[in-house]
Design a protein around this motif. Structure first.
Motif, PDB file in Angstrom:
ATOM      1  N   GLN A 129      -4.378  -8.072 -11.195  1.00 38.10           N
ATOM      2  CA  GLN A 129      -5.465  -7.110 -11.046  1.00 38.10           C
ATOM      3  C   GLN A 129      -6.160  -7.420  -9.726  1.00 38.10           C
ATOM      4  O   GLN A 129      -6.417  -8.583  -9.410  1.00 38.10           O
ATOM      5  CB  GLN A 129      -6.450  -7.291 -12.204  1.00 38.10           C
ATOM      6  CG  GLN A 129      -7.483  -6.240 -12.307  1.00 38.10           C
ATOM      7  CD  GLN A 129      -6.969  -5.049 -13.097  1.00 38.10           C
ATOM      8  OE1 GLN A 129      -6.197  -5.201 -14.020  1.00 38.10           O
ATOM      9  NE2 GLN A 129      -7.401  -3.870 -12.719  1.00 38.10           N
ATOM     10  N   CYS A 130      -6.468  -6.394  -8.956  1.00 37.68           N
ATOM     11  CA  CYS A 130      -7.171  -6.594  -7.693  1.00 37.68           C
ATOM     12  C   CYS A 130      -8.547  -5.941  -7.757  1.00 37.68           C
ATOM     13  O   CYS A 130      -8.761  -4.980  -8.494  1.00 37.68           O
ATOM     14  CB  CYS A 130      -6.371  -5.997  -6.541  1.00 37.68           C
ATOM     15  SG  CYS A 130      -4.807  -6.849  -6.254  1.00 37.68           S
ATOM     16  N   TYR A 131      -9.460  -6.487  -6.973  1.00 38.80           N
ATOM     17  CA  TYR A 131     -10.840  -6.000  -6.943  1.00 38.80           C
ATOM     18  C   TYR A 131     -11.345  -5.982  -5.513  1.00 38.80           C
ATOM     19  O   TYR A 131     -10.971  -6.807  -4.693  1.00 38.80           O
ATOM     20  CB  TYR A 131     -11.777  -6.935  -7.728  1.00 38.80           C
ATOM     21  CG  TYR A 131     -11.375  -7.199  -9.132  1.00 38.80           C
ATOM     22  CD1 TYR A 131     -11.780  -6.361 -10.164  1.00 38.80           C
ATOM     23  CD2 TYR A 131     -10.596  -8.308  -9.449  1.00 38.80           C
ATOM     24  CE1 TYR A 131     -11.419  -6.610 -11.470  1.00 38.80           C
ATOM     25  CE2 TYR A 131     -10.229  -8.567 -10.755  1.00 38.80           C
ATOM     26  CZ  TYR A 131     -10.638  -7.712 -11.760  1.00 38.80           C
ATOM     27  OH  TYR A 131     -10.281  -7.966 -13.049  1.00 38.80           O
ATOM     28  N   HIS A 168     -18.013  -5.558  -8.675  1.00 36.62           N
ATOM     29  CA  HIS A 168     -16.603  -5.450  -8.347  1.00 36.62           C
ATOM     30  C   HIS A 168     -16.085  -4.086  -8.743  1.00 36.62           C
ATOM     31  O   HIS A 168     -16.603  -3.428  -9.641  1.00 36.62           O
ATOM     32  CB  HIS A 168     -15.802  -6.538  -9.048  1.00 36.62           C
ATOM     33  CG  HIS A 168     -15.722  -6.358 -10.540  1.00 36.62           C
ATOM     34  ND1 HIS A 168     -16.741  -6.749 -11.376  1.00 36.62           N
ATOM     35  CD2 HIS A 168     -14.767  -5.819 -11.321  1.00 36.62           C
ATOM     36  CE1 HIS A 168     -16.401  -6.457 -12.616  1.00 36.62           C
ATOM     37  NE2 HIS A 168     -15.223  -5.889 -12.624  1.00 36.62           N
ATOM     38  N   THR A 169     -15.073  -3.634  -8.028  1.00 36.27           N
ATOM     39  CA  THR A 169     -14.424  -2.355  -8.299  1.00 36.27           C
ATOM     40  C   THR A 169     -12.928  -2.615  -8.336  1.00 36.27           C
ATOM     41  O   THR A 169     -12.383  -3.232  -7.419  1.00 36.27           O
ATOM     42  CB  THR A 169     -14.733  -1.340  -7.166  1.00 36.27           C
ATOM     43  OG1 THR A 169     -16.150  -1.237  -7.011  1.00 36.27           O
ATOM     44  CG2 THR A 169     -14.136   0.012  -7.487  1.00 36.27           C
ATOM     45  N   HIS A 170     -12.268  -2.159  -9.399  1.00 32.34           N
ATOM     46  CA  HIS A 170     -10.815  -2.272  -9.456  1.00 32.34           C
ATOM     47  C   HIS A 170     -10.238  -1.487  -8.279  1.00 32.34           C
ATOM     48  O   HIS A 170     -10.721  -0.426  -7.940  1.00 32.34           O
ATOM     49  CB  HIS A 170     -10.259  -1.712 -10.761  1.00 32.34           C
ATOM     50  CG  HIS A 170     -10.581  -2.569 -11.939  1.00 32.34           C
ATOM     51  ND1 HIS A 170      -9.800  -3.657 -12.284  1.00 32.34           N
ATOM     52  CD2 HIS A 170     -11.575  -2.513 -12.828  1.00 32.34           C
ATOM     53  CE1 HIS A 170     -10.323  -4.221 -13.357  1.00 32.34           C
ATOM     54  NE2 HIS A 170     -11.414  -3.548 -13.711  1.00 32.34           N
ATOM     55  N   THR A 171      -9.214  -2.028  -7.666  1.00 31.20           N
ATOM     56  CA  THR A 171      -8.572  -1.365  -6.550  1.00 31.20           C
ATOM     57  C   THR A 171      -7.071  -1.591  -6.637  1.00 31.20           C
ATOM     58  O   THR A 171      -6.609  -2.470  -7.356  1.00 31.20           O
ATOM     59  CB  THR A 171      -9.143  -1.885  -5.200  1.00 31.20           C
ATOM     60  OG1 THR A 171      -8.598  -1.137  -4.136  1.00 31.20           O
ATOM     61  CG2 THR A 171      -8.807  -3.355  -5.000  1.00 31.20           C
ATOM     62  N   SER A 211     -14.818  -9.167 -15.072  1.00 33.25           N
ATOM     63  CA  SER A 211     -13.801  -9.910 -14.347  1.00 33.25           C
ATOM     64  C   SER A 211     -14.006 -11.414 -14.490  1.00 33.25           C
ATOM     65  O   SER A 211     -15.127 -11.896 -14.525  1.00 33.25           O
ATOM     66  CB  SER A 211     -13.860  -9.525 -12.872  1.00 33.25           C
ATOM     67  OG  SER A 211     -12.985 -10.315 -12.128  1.00 33.25           O
TER      68      SER A 211
END
Length: 142
Positions: free
Chosen positions: A126-128, A135-138, A37
């Motif tokens: 893109q959200c995290y 970080h994790t994509h959410t 990211s």
């Protein structure tokens, strides 16, 4: 690393001897490239040091604009009275921090445990969920 550490130690020791009431402010002006990211590319270290300060760690993501309010709070107290138009916050008196960044047409915003990155040319985002260095994509919420 040893050479850099030794040079910094010698510098701090000399300044402390010549100017014993010095507050040292250490932070990077940029960072190296990190895969993943984009916000990870803007994580830089920040430290304040004075021989009379108790060591303390803060696990927050903040912006470079938060440095001056923190220093004003530390030295003079209540930065809001002294620099009321500051866009930054103080590590000593504030609790909610945010940071933003821009690189190569990508704008990002981090607040709490959430980050969003928006490509300004395509409008894609893109959200995290973040936990300092992970970080994790959410799915993005409103």
């Amino acid at each position: 690393m040893h050479s850099s550490d030794e040079a910094l130690r010698n510098f701090v020791t000399k300044i402390e001897n010549d100017y014993p009431n010095t507050l040292f402010v250490f932070f990077a002006d940029h960072c190296g490239h990190v895969e993943g990211s984009t916000y990870e590319n803007f994580l830089i270290p920040f430290a304040l040091y004075h021989q009379d300060l108790e060591p303390r760690a803060y696990e927050v993501l903040l912006s470079q604009r938060d440095i001056s309010p923190t220093i004003v709070d530390l030295i003079y107290g209540n930065y809001r009275e002294i620099i009321p138009n500051s866009s930054g916050k103080s590590l000593l008196s504030d609790r909610d921090f945010f940071a933003e960044y821009f690189q190569n047409g990508l704008i990002g915003w981090i607040e709490g445990d959430d980050a969003i990155e928006i490509d300004i040319s395509s409008g894609k985002y893109q959200c995290y969920e973040i936990d300092i260095l992970e970080h994790t994509h959410t799915e993005c919420q409103e």
